[in-house]
Design an enzyme around this catalytic site. Structure first.
Site, PDB file in Angstrom:
ATOM      1  N   TYR A 155       0.831  -1.202   0.000  1.00 32.83           N
ATOM      2  CA  TYR A 155       0.000   0.000   0.000  1.00 32.83           C
ATOM      3  C   TYR A 155       0.868   1.256   0.000  1.00 32.83           C
ATOM      4  O   TYR A 155       0.650   2.184  -0.796  1.00 32.83           O
ATOM      5  CB  TYR A 155      -0.913  -0.022   1.224  1.00 32.83           C
ATOM      6  CG  TYR A 155      -1.922   1.094   1.288  1.00 32.83           C
ATOM      7  CD1 TYR A 155      -3.054   1.080   0.479  1.00 32.83           C
ATOM      8  CD2 TYR A 155      -1.765   2.160   2.163  1.00 32.83           C
ATOM      9  CE1 TYR A 155      -3.996   2.104   0.534  1.00 32.83           C
ATOM     10  CE2 TYR A 155      -2.700   3.183   2.237  1.00 32.83           C
ATOM     11  CZ  TYR A 155      -3.810   3.141   1.425  1.00 32.83           C
ATOM     12  OH  TYR A 155      -4.734   4.160   1.487  1.00 32.83           O
ATOM     13  N   LYS A 159       1.117   3.948  -3.086  1.00 30.83           N
ATOM     14  CA  LYS A 159       0.639   5.324  -2.903  1.00 30.83           C
ATOM     15  C   LYS A 159       1.769   6.333  -3.133  1.00 30.83           C
ATOM     16  O   LYS A 159       1.525   7.445  -3.636  1.00 30.83           O
ATOM     17  CB  LYS A 159       0.020   5.496  -1.523  1.00 30.83           C
ATOM     18  CG  LYS A 159      -1.295   4.741  -1.344  1.00 30.83           C
ATOM     19  CD  LYS A 159      -2.361   5.174  -2.337  1.00 30.83           C
ATOM     20  CE  LYS A 159      -3.714   4.557  -2.033  1.00 30.83           C
ATOM     21  NZ  LYS A 159      -4.773   5.012  -2.974  1.00 30.83           N
TER      22      LYS A 159
END
Length: 251
Positions: A155, A159
């Site tokens: 993640y 991002k």
């Protein structure tokens, strides 16, 4: 409808729930004609039904943003349906709390497919239409795109990549009238966050660094920033990282 987005067409992903749903409803309230897209078919149709009931113009579709063919086809469908495209809001995202040693190739690949590849595919497909209308792209990343987060390798990496993609596009197209910005939420009370399960024996103080304030943002708080970034009020905002995190990344 009158409002900041009267006569504007918005394509928004992740519209079945959470931030994406809240943003879709707000765009519609402010006059936009909205295409709601999400992998969750029943959820995205429910969002569209709420917009229709309020008198808005909308159509809903199922979409796997990790599929470039689906992304290209959706942009064509939006322009055929509404005649134009002014705003692309890439809100769809996936993630999990997982130890690095326990991350799988499939989990890693899916995080990048949804969080990075999808915004890239849709932005590339939408580019001619957005340039023609001097439009706007709003990507939704996370505080995980600005700092390290323990137990979130896929993640966090994805991002960070989305923040970098935003900056690159903003520089390339800013002089041609297309603005590209990224909204970075902190902890937000959404169904997405409820899927995060803390690994056994995790160091809780490391997880606690993800959020400064004791309460979380509401999806509507993030929607407000997404809509501002997409609006003409933000005409001089390009390549910006817009944190909505209660000060988490301030120091």
């Amino acid at each position: 409808m009158d409002g900041r987005f009267a006569n504007k067409v918005v394509l928004i992903t992740g519209a079945a729930s959470g931030m994406g749903r809240a943003a879709a409803l707000r765009f519609a309230r402010e006059g936009a004609r909205v295409c709601c897209a999400d992998l969750n078919g029943p959820g995205v149709r429910a969002t569209a039904a709420e917009i229709t009931a309020a008198g808005g113009k909308v159509f809903a579709t199922e979409l796997d943003v990790g599929d470039p063919a689906q992304c290209r086809a959706l942009v064509v469908a939006v322009v055929e349906h509404f005649g134009a495209l002014d705003v692309l809001a890439n809100v769809a995202g996936v993630g999990a709390l997982r130890r690095l040693a326990e991350e799988t190739p499939e989990g890693w690949a899916r995080a990048f497919a949804v969080n990075v590849h999808g915004p890239f595919y849709l932005s590339q497909a939408a580019l001619p239409h957005l340039l023609a209308r001097r439009g706007s792209i709003v990507n939704v990343a996370s505080t995980a795109g600005l700092r390290g987060h323990a137990y979130m390798p896929a993640y966090t990496a994805s991002k960070h990549a989305l923040v970098g993609l935003t900056r690159s596009m903003a520089l390339e197209f800013g002089r041609r009238g297309l603005r590209v910005n990224v909204v970075c939420p902190g902890g937000t009370a959404t169904p997405f966050l409820q899927t995060f399960q803390i690994p056994a024996d995790a160091e809780l103080d490391l997880i606690g660094r993800m959020q400064l304030l004791p309460d979380m943002a509401a999806p509507e708080d993030i929607a407000a920033m997404i809509c501002f970034a997409a609006s003409d009020e933000a005409r001089y905002v390009n390549g910006a990282i817009l944190s909505v995190d209660g000060g988490t990344v301030a120091g």
